[in-house]
Every structure is written in C-alpha cells, then in structure tokens.
Design an enzyme around this catalytic site. Structure first.
Site, PDB file in Angstrom:
ATOM      1  N   ARG A  50      14.264  -9.110  50.045  1.00 24.47           N
ATOM      2  CA  ARG A  50      13.370  -8.151  50.712  1.00 24.47           C
ATOM      3  C   ARG A  50      11.943  -8.702  50.666  1.00 24.47           C
ATOM      4  NH1 ARG A  50      14.054  -2.463  48.259  1.00 24.47           N
ATOM      5  NH2 ARG A  50      16.031  -2.524  49.391  1.00 24.47           N
TER       6      ARG A  50
ATOM      7  N   ARG B  71       6.514  -0.609  45.162  1.00 35.62           N
ATOM      8  CA  ARG B  71       7.168  -1.319  46.279  1.00 35.62           C
ATOM      9  C   ARG B  71       6.221  -1.464  47.469  1.00 35.62           C
ATOM     10  NH1 ARG B  71      12.799  -0.788  45.817  1.00 35.62           N
ATOM     11  NH2 ARG B  71      13.360  -0.715  43.610  1.00 35.62           N
TER      12      ARG B  71
ATOM     13  N   LYS C 141      11.642   2.417  40.050  1.00 35.46           N
ATOM     14  CA  LYS C 141      10.899   2.061  41.259  1.00 35.46           C
ATOM     15  C   LYS C 141       9.763   3.055  41.514  1.00 35.46           C
ATOM     16  CE  LYS C 141      14.542   2.381  43.927  1.00 35.46           C
ATOM     17  NZ  LYS C 141      15.521   2.611  45.015  1.00 35.46           N
TER      18      LYS C 141
ATOM     19  N   LYS D 273       6.864   4.283  44.747  1.00 35.80           N
ATOM     20  CA  LYS D 273       6.608   4.111  46.179  1.00 35.80           C
ATOM     21  C   LYS D 273       5.344   4.855  46.625  1.00 35.80           C
ATOM     22  CE  LYS D 273      11.433   3.322  47.233  1.00 35.80           C
ATOM     23  NZ  LYS D 273      12.613   3.706  48.027  1.00 35.80           N
TER      24      LYS D 273
ATOM     25  N   CYS E 201      20.964   3.667  57.179  1.00 38.76           N
ATOM     26  CA  CYS E 201      20.753   2.656  56.146  1.00 38.76           C
ATOM     27  C   CYS E 201      21.752   1.518  56.330  1.00 38.76           C
ATOM     28  CB  CYS E 201      20.910   3.272  54.765  1.00 38.76           C
ATOM     29  SG  CYS E 201      22.628   3.608  54.357  1.00 38.76           S
TER      30      CYS E 201
ATOM     31  N   CYS F 146      25.859  -3.356  50.929  1.00 41.72           N
ATOM     32  CA  CYS F 146      25.332  -2.484  49.877  1.00 41.72           C
ATOM     33  C   CYS F 146      26.428  -2.099  48.878  1.00 41.72           C
ATOM     34  CB  CYS F 146      24.723  -1.217  50.472  1.00 41.72           C
ATOM     35  SG  CYS F 146      24.086  -0.150  49.180  1.00 41.72           S
TER      36      CYS F 146
ATOM     37  N   CYS G 256      25.611   6.686  51.188  1.00 38.72           N
ATOM     38  CA  CYS G 256      25.717   7.278  49.847  1.00 38.72           C
ATOM     39  C   CYS G 256      24.525   8.201  49.657  1.00 38.72           C
ATOM     40  CB  CYS G 256      25.775   6.182  48.774  1.00 38.72           C
ATOM     41  SG  CYS G 256      24.157   5.643  48.182  1.00 38.72           S
TER      42      CYS G 256
ATOM     43  N   CYS H 263      18.440   6.151  51.409  1.00 32.38           N
ATOM     44  CA  CYS H 263      17.611   5.054  51.933  1.00 32.38           C
ATOM     45  C   CYS H 263      17.135   5.262  53.371  1.00 32.38           C
ATOM     46  CB  CYS H 263      18.348   3.731  51.807  1.00 32.38           C
ATOM     47  SG  CYS H 263      18.725   3.314  50.101  1.00 32.38           S
TER      48      CYS H 263
HETATM   49 FE1  SRM Z   1      17.142   2.047  49.127  1.00 38.85          FE
HETATM   50  C1  SRM Z   1      19.026   1.203  46.462  1.00 38.85           C
HETATM   51  C2  SRM Z   1      18.506  -0.407  50.924  1.00 38.85           C
HETATM   52  C3  SRM Z   1      14.763   2.512  51.452  1.00 38.85           C
HETATM   53  C4  SRM Z   1      16.431   5.107  47.769  1.00 38.85           C
HETATM   54  N1  SRM Z   1      18.485   0.600  48.715  1.00 38.85           N
HETATM   55  C5  SRM Z   1      19.132   0.396  47.542  1.00 38.85           C
HETATM   56  C6  SRM Z   1      19.958  -0.896  47.567  1.00 38.85           C
HETATM   57  C7  SRM Z   1      19.111  -1.984  46.990  1.00 38.85           C
HETATM   58  C8  SRM Z   1      21.351  -0.806  46.919  1.00 38.85           C
HETATM   59  C9  SRM Z   1      21.535  -1.186  45.470  1.00 38.85           C
HETATM   60  O1  SRM Z   1      20.876  -0.580  44.596  1.00 38.85           O
HETATM   61  O2  SRM Z   1      22.356  -2.047  45.207  1.00 38.85           O
HETATM   62  C10 SRM Z   1      20.159  -1.044  49.102  1.00 38.85           C
HETATM   63  C11 SRM Z   1      20.345  -2.471  49.599  1.00 38.85           C
HETATM   64  C12 SRM Z   1      21.336  -2.460  50.738  1.00 38.85           C
HETATM   65  C13 SRM Z   1      21.394  -3.720  51.472  1.00 38.85           C
HETATM   66  O3  SRM Z   1      22.486  -4.333  51.536  1.00 38.85           O
HETATM   67  O4  SRM Z   1      20.391  -4.131  52.053  1.00 38.85           O
HETATM   68  C14 SRM Z   1      18.968  -0.276  49.628  1.00 38.85           C
HETATM   69  N2  SRM Z   1      16.660   1.124  50.797  1.00 38.85           N
HETATM   70  C15 SRM Z   1      17.393   0.185  51.439  1.00 38.85           C
HETATM   71  C16 SRM Z   1      16.850  -0.112  52.813  1.00 38.85           C
HETATM   72  C17 SRM Z   1      17.014  -1.563  53.236  1.00 38.85           C
HETATM   73  C18 SRM Z   1      17.524   0.845  53.812  1.00 38.85           C
HETATM   74  C19 SRM Z   1      17.372   0.494  55.256  1.00 38.85           C
HETATM   75  O5  SRM Z   1      18.424   0.451  55.902  1.00 38.85           O
HETATM   76  O6  SRM Z   1      16.266   0.307  55.750  1.00 38.85           O
HETATM   77  C20 SRM Z   1      15.398   0.352  52.614  1.00 38.85           C
HETATM   78  C21 SRM Z   1      14.510  -0.728  52.077  1.00 38.85           C
HETATM   79  C22 SRM Z   1      13.111  -0.258  51.891  1.00 38.85           C
HETATM   80  C23 SRM Z   1      12.133  -1.308  51.497  1.00 38.85           C
HETATM   81  O7  SRM Z   1      11.780  -2.115  52.360  1.00 38.85           O
HETATM   82  O8  SRM Z   1      11.668  -1.298  50.360  1.00 38.85           O
HETATM   83  C24 SRM Z   1      15.577   1.409  51.547  1.00 38.85           C
HETATM   84  N3  SRM Z   1      15.769   3.510  49.492  1.00 38.85           N
HETATM   85  C25 SRM Z   1      14.946   3.560  50.574  1.00 38.85           C
HETATM   86  C26 SRM Z   1      14.364   4.856  50.689  1.00 38.85           C
HETATM   87  C27 SRM Z   1      13.465   5.342  51.817  1.00 38.85           C
HETATM   88  C28 SRM Z   1      12.019   5.208  51.489  1.00 38.85           C
HETATM   89  O9  SRM Z   1      11.631   4.626  50.467  1.00 38.85           O
HETATM   90  O10 SRM Z   1      11.228   5.719  52.288  1.00 38.85           O
HETATM   91  C29 SRM Z   1      14.853   5.612  49.640  1.00 38.85           C
HETATM   92  C30 SRM Z   1      14.575   7.108  49.379  1.00 38.85           C
HETATM   93  C31 SRM Z   1      13.248   7.356  48.816  1.00 38.85           C
HETATM   94  C32 SRM Z   1      13.264   7.214  47.324  1.00 38.85           C
HETATM   95  O11 SRM Z   1      13.035   6.120  46.824  1.00 38.85           O
HETATM   96  O12 SRM Z   1      13.544   8.193  46.650  1.00 38.85           O
HETATM   97  C33 SRM Z   1      15.729   4.747  48.888  1.00 38.85           C
HETATM   98  N4  SRM Z   1      17.599   2.967  47.374  1.00 38.85           N
HETATM   99  C34 SRM Z   1      17.255   4.248  47.046  1.00 38.85           C
HETATM  100  C35 SRM Z   1      17.890   4.587  45.800  1.00 38.85           C
HETATM  101  C36 SRM Z   1      17.773   5.932  45.048  1.00 38.85           C
HETATM  102  C37 SRM Z   1      16.579   5.977  44.190  1.00 38.85           C
HETATM  103  C38 SRM Z   1      16.553   7.195  43.309  1.00 38.85           C
HETATM  104  O13 SRM Z   1      15.459   7.579  42.901  1.00 38.85           O
HETATM  105  O14 SRM Z   1      17.600   7.754  42.997  1.00 38.85           O
HETATM  106  C39 SRM Z   1      18.649   3.449  45.416  1.00 38.85           C
HETATM  107  C40 SRM Z   1      19.515   3.289  44.149  1.00 38.85           C
HETATM  108  C41 SRM Z   1      18.720   3.026  42.920  1.00 38.85           C
HETATM  109  O15 SRM Z   1      17.502   2.838  42.944  1.00 38.85           O
HETATM  110  O16 SRM Z   1      19.341   3.038  41.861  1.00 38.85           O
HETATM  111  C42 SRM Z   1      18.449   2.467  46.434  1.00 38.85           C
HETATM  112 FE1  SF4 Z   2      23.220   1.625  50.146  1.00 38.35          FE
HETATM  113 FE2  SF4 Z   2      23.265   4.199  49.673  1.00 38.35          FE
HETATM  114 FE3  SF4 Z   2      20.958   2.998  50.248  1.00 38.35          FE
HETATM  115 FE4  SF4 Z   2      22.752   3.319  52.114  1.00 38.35          FE
HETATM  116  S1  SF4 Z   2      21.719   4.977  51.020  1.00 38.35           S
HETATM  117  S2  SF4 Z   2      21.639   1.394  51.673  1.00 38.35           S
HETATM  118  S3  SF4 Z   2      24.662   3.123  51.034  1.00 38.35           S
HETATM  119  S4  SF4 Z   2      22.163   2.643  48.453  1.00 38.35           S
END
Ligand code: SRM
Ligand code: SF4
Length: 566
Positions: free
Chosen positions: A75, A144, A209, A211, A431, A437, A476, A480
């Site tokens: 990323r 981030r 994390k 944000k 996502c 993922c 899930c 995201c």
């Molecule tokens: Fe996310 C984890 C993809 C935005 C909440 N996110 C992941 C992981 C790294 C999976 C993992 O932990 O193994 C995913 C990688 C998938 C892949 O194959 O690429 C992933 N997140 C993404 C992206 C690429 C989704 C997309 O399709 O665009 C976004 C990348 C953002 C970036 O450039 O930094 C992405 N993730 C978000 C957002 C939206 C936002 O930030 O506006 C959220 C919700 C907001 C938040 O943070 O609460 C988000 N991602 C999560 C979470 C849950 C965090 C939590 O507090 O519970 C995880 C899991 C974790 O952190 O344990 C996670």
């Molecule tokens: Fe993966 Fe869940 Fe984030 Fe989708 S919402 S990219 S399935 S961690």
C-alpha cells in the site's frame, strides 16, 4: 497488587522489534519459503505491506501438498490523494513488472499493488521510491494515509486543506530508519527526518491503526466521521479559519461480539488552522497512552473514548494542548460522493472525474482503462488525484490537452461508457475481499458489479436511474468500503451470503442498521425490490433513500455506535 496487563502478541513483537526491524532481513533472505517469519508478518505492515495468499488457489495447493502461494500487497501512501503523472506511470509499470498487472485505488486515496513475490519486494519499493512515493505507515499501528478532498473545486482553501493533510501526514510518519535500511540501502527521500527513536509514538507505536481525514463542506467525500480524527474546514469569505474537530470514528466490528461496533466521530470543538498538526499529535498521544494494548478488538480510539467517557477525553486533550478547544462552528454537509465528468476553473484548467469500478485499474475487453491512463500519464501535466470513493480525478488539465485526453479515453472504450451508468453504480463502493484478503468471508469487488446488473434493472424500472443511492459492499464486517455508512450496506457473512443494513444518510453523518441477515442474491433482490419501489412512489422531494427507510419505519435510526446493534 494490580494485575499486570497481558499484552497482545503484536505488542510483544513490536517491543522486541528494535523499531520495526525484527528479523525481516533474514525473512527476505530465506529462499525456501515465499513467506516471512511469523513475527515479521506483523512488522511488515508498518512498512506498508501485507503477506497474503491467493485464496482461489489455497485448497488446490494444499491438495498438492504445496505451501500456499504467498505474495505481498503493498500500500503506497498518497496524502490527500494527489499523485504526479510520473508517479502514476511508475505505479503502472511496477504493477506489470512485479504485481498482478492491476492497481487498486483504495477507499483512503492510496495505491495498492497485489501479488508481489517476496523476492521482488525490495525492487518494487525502490521503484516507487525513485518517484518520491513510499509505503511507510501504509498499514500498521500508526497514522495511515491522511485523506483530503480530491474533488476539483479549485480554491485557495482547497490548496490549504491539502497542504494541511500533507503536513499532518509528514508529522505523524514514523521516524525509524528501519524502512530506509531494509528497502533502500539506507538512502531516503526527504519527507521525514529519520531517527532511531520515535518521538511521538515511542517504541511500541500505537495500540492500533489510526486514521485522519479532512473535508470541506458541503462535501464529505472523505467520510470524515469514519476516522479517528475528522477535520471539517471552516472558511469565511474564501479564507480558511480552521477546523471543526471530530474524534473517535471507526467502522470495524466482529460478528458475534456486540462489544465491537462501528462508531462515528464526535464533534468536540474548533481548532485554528495553524494549530491543527499539534492537535492531531496530542490526540495521537492520548490514544498511545490510554488505548487498550491487551485486546486488539477493543483497541481503537473509539473504544478508548467510550471507556473513559468523552468529557474525560476532552479534558485530557485540553490539558495536553494547553488551551481549551473553542466550540465547533456551524457547518453543513450535503453528500459523500464524487461529482463525475468534466469541470473547469477560473484559471482555464479543466478537471475530469472518472468512475473507476471497485477502484481497480485494469484492462478488460473493450475497456482498456489501464492502457488509456498510462498513455495520458505520458503527456498530462496536471495531477492524478485519487478520491476516497476509489475514483480518479485527472486534475489541472491544460486547455491543449483536454480534447486529447478525451480522445484517448474514447479510443480505449473508457469514455463515455461511464456516463450511461446509474447513479447507484457510480456511487457504489466494494472492498477488495477475495482473492487476496485473508479476512474475507464473501466476495465484494468481484461480485458487486454482477449484483448491480440486476439491481440496475430494478432501479431503472422504477425511474431511479438518477437517484444517487449509496450502496457499499464488503466481504467481512471490518468495514473497508465503509458499508455502515451505505444507505444500502451489504456485509459478507459467509460464501454468497450478506447481511443487509439500511438507513445511513447520504452525507455520511448517520450509521445504518441491520435489516436482514444471511441473504443470498435472490434474498437481496427480494428484500430491496419492494423497498426501492416504495421509495420511488412515496419519497418526498430530495429525500434520500436512507432517510426514507427510517421515515417509513423499515429500520430505526442509529444515533450512536453504542446503539448500532440495538
Ligand atoms: Fe481495511 C484490514 C483493505 C480501508 C477497516 N483492510 C484490511 C486488510 C489489510 C485485511 C487484513 O487485515 O488482512 C485488507 C487488505 C485486502 C487486500 O487484499 O488488499 C484491507 N482497507 C482495505 C482497502 C484496500 C479496501 C479497498 O477496497 O479500498 C482500503 C485501504 C485503505 C488505505 O489506503 O489505507 C481499506 N479499512 C478501510 C476502511 C475505510 C476507511 O479507512 O475509510 C476501514 C473502516 C474504517 C476503520 O478503520 O474503522 C477499514 N481494514 C479495516 C479493519 C477493521 C479495523 C477495526 O478497527 O476493526 C481491518 C482489520 C484489522 O485492522 O484488524 C482491515
Ligand atoms: Fe478484507 Fe473485510 Fe476489508 Fe473487505 S472489509 S478488504 S473482506 S478486511
């Protein structure tokens, strides 16, 4: 004697890592496996990368007694989403040379490459470092990518807000020299001053994390309330005065654990523009000191605030700031979407916002998006701006390039294909989910377009093609694609099964609520069709779908994260 806290595994790994080094050098040198040592899989995230497997192949490789096909997602941070044509070109080349031939534009305005093999990680990182991009703090327990408006409304305020996003990002970038040593042979480009200590984070960084996003009303396309810190620009007569500050947003939750919930940030006051970087640092340090380091499911700032109470958090913040935040100023958001198509500004420059389905830059038969954008990058003199809705703005296009850009897009089938889409599809977010993922229970990016083919038929049948309903799907409950801010939220629970959430508002200021569980495609269509028909028949002028379903009593409004599950 008080109990000694039982730190989570990641805390122990961070502590022992010598500022994020761990045994990554050994892991990279080990040619017997495509994977890293276990502890290094935690540390590599701080360097902007995740170890993944190709989940489509997992069971076949297991049957053949092979290890999973390990590869890495990288990323690349783009504060405020603004990349140069040279940076775009380089990401395009790297995706072909080392990645899976695609680029993912993320929901936080970053680039992702997928499918990079361990042996190619270093070359890839060096490749984008050459054009002044880095992946440090792309992931991990740190601040981030900082989001800022990418919409092409040019004004002095937009420039200042963008510059604030860059300044916050730079200030909160980890200082460890580990990134430069491991990937860049000790050489670094200039955005941060490296050191062998972390003046803001300390040795174990943050509990989780973190944000930050900025927005300029009436547009909330960065969904600021989903962030640990949301900053709402306040301007007067074209002059930026400062920001309304919201804290404690975050969307992740875990099925079956009601103590986890999505939560929107609370508005706590106003900060002057020249103090905003310091404010962010102080909030970060409270979370560093007060956040839960035992249970990662409860360690985001939102849970810290709900545990101690907002007044206690505010009192601590005021004390660390050395002054009390002023009361928040009035503001109004109208939408959280992008405005598509051409626009222009007083300086004679044009901007083109392109819809990018699922944020995926690739070539499909008759739709050579990736090739078209690479061709444009070769002559465009403005920027490639990534939006928080996974779309792309070709910004600051010279008058002489406008028709040339349009011609390239037409030649590759990109333009005007997107103009014929329903507003539902243009606003859709999905996502990544499968196949990369590790967390995904269900498809999202690969499936939503097919579901939308069917939903579009319903939408068109009811005359709603122009109705900008927000639909968001994830594989899930981590959130995201910010599904809990979707007027229609679909969250994967099992293969082919989704929970349906309804009732968020169009401007990203209200969470939705669970409406039905474990729906397959027929179930989704069966549930949504009568609701959309009812909306078409009985909505009030300018009433959004999310507001309508609440007014009609289909779901109750969620007023706080803590009553999301109620
Ligand atoms: Fe996310 C984890 C993809 C935005 C909440 N996110 C992941 C992981 C790294 C999976 C993992 O932990 O193994 C995913 C990688 C998938 C892949 O194959 O690429 C992933 N997140 C993404 C992206 C690429 C989704 C997309 O399709 O665009 C976004 C990348 C953002 C970036 O450039 O930094 C992405 N993730 C978000 C957002 C939206 C936002 O930030 O506006 C959220 C919700 C907001 C938040 O943070 O609460 C988000 N991602 C999560 C979470 C849950 C965090 C939590 O507090 O519970 C995880 C899991 C974790 O952190 O344990 C996670
Ligand atoms: Fe993966 Fe869940 Fe984030 Fe989708 S919402 S990219 S399935 S961690």
């Amino acid at each position: 004697m008080p109990d000694t806290p039982k730190l989570s595994e990641v805390e122990i790994v961070k502590d022992a890592s010598n500022y994020l080094r761990g045994s990554i050098v050994e892991s990279l040198g080990n040619r017997i496996t495509g994977a890293l040592n276990h502890d290094d899989t935690h540390l590599i995230k701080f360097h902007g990368s995740y170890q993944q497997t190709d989940r489509d192949l997992d069971s076949e490789r297991k049957r053949q007694k092979l290890e999973p096909l390990f590869s890495f997602m990288i990323r690349v941070r783009v504060p405020g989403g603004a990349a140069t044509p040279a940076q775009w070109q380089r990401m395009d080349e790297l995706s072909d040379t080392y990645g899976n031939g695609t680029i993912k534009l993320t929901t936080r305005q970053a680039f992702q490459l997928h499918g990079v093999l361990k042996r190619d990680l270093k070359n890839t990182i060096q490749g984008f470092n050459d054009v002044l991009l880095d992946s440090i703090a792309g992931c991990g327990d740190v601040n981030r990518n900082v989001m800022a408006p990418a919409n092409p409304h040019e004004s002095a305020v937009h420039r200042q807000v963008y510059e604030a996003a860059v300044a916050i990002s730079t200030h909160l970038t980890p200082r460890t020299t580990a990134y430069w040593e491991l990937w860049l042979n000790g050489e670094q480009h200039s955005t941060t001053e490296p050191a062998d200590e972390e003046p803001i984070y300390g040795k174990t960084y943050l509990p989780r994390k973190f944000k930050i996003a900025l927005a300029i009303p009436p547009y909330n396309e960065t969904d600021i309330f989903a962030n640990d810190i949301g900053l709402i620009a306040v301007e007067k007569n074209g002059e930026l005065l400062g920001y309304n500050v919201a804290v404690g947003g975050g969307l992740g939750m875990t099925f079956g654990l009601p103590e986890t919930y999505p939560r929107l940030a609370d508005l706590i006051g106003f900060v002057a523009a020249d103090k905003v970087v310091d404010l962010c640092e102080k909030v970060v340090t409270i979370q560093r000191d007060w956040g839960n380091r035992e249970n990662r499911k409860l360690s985001r700032l939102k849970y810290t605030i709900d545990r101690v109470g907002l007044p206690a958090f505010q009192a601590e913040l005021n004390q660390r700031l050395g002054y009390d935040l002023a009361p928040a100023r009035p503001y109004r958001f109208e939408s959280s979407t992008d405005a598509f198509g051409w626009s222009g500004d007083a300086a004679g420059l044009s901007h083109l916002t392109l819809f990018i389905e699922g944020g995926r830059i690739h070539n499909l038969p008759g739709y050579a998006l990736k090739t078209a954008l690479a061709e444009i990058a070769a002559f465009h003199t403005g920027e490639f701006r990534l939006t928080g809705n996974q779309n792309l703005v070709l910004a600051n296009i010279e008058p002489a390039h406008r028709s040339r850009i349009q011609a390239v897009l037409e030649a590759h089938g990109v333009w005007p294909a997107t103009l014929r889409l329903t507003a539902l599809r243009q606003n859709a977010l999905a996502c990544v989910a499968l196949n990369t993922c590790s967390q995904a229970f269900a498809e999202a990016e690969r499936y939503l377009p097919q579901l939308l083919d069917k939903l579009d038929a319903v939408i068109r049948a009811h005359g709603l093609a122009e109705a900008g309903i927000l639909i968001r799907m994830t594989g899930c409950p981590n959130g995201c694609a910010r599904p809990y801010l979707g007027e229609i939220g679909l969250v994967g629970k099992a293969v082919g099964r989704y929970n349906l959430y309804l009732g968020a508002n169009y401007a990203g200021e209200r969470l939705n609520k669970l409406y039905r569980e474990m729906l397959d495609e027929d179930g989704i269509l069966r549930e949504l069709t009568p609701l959309l028909a009812d909306y078409a028949a009985r909505r009030q002028p300018r009433e959004g779908f999310g507001d309508f379903v609440i007014r009609q009593g289909y779901v109750q409004a969620t007023t706080h994260g803590q009553n999301f599950h109620a």
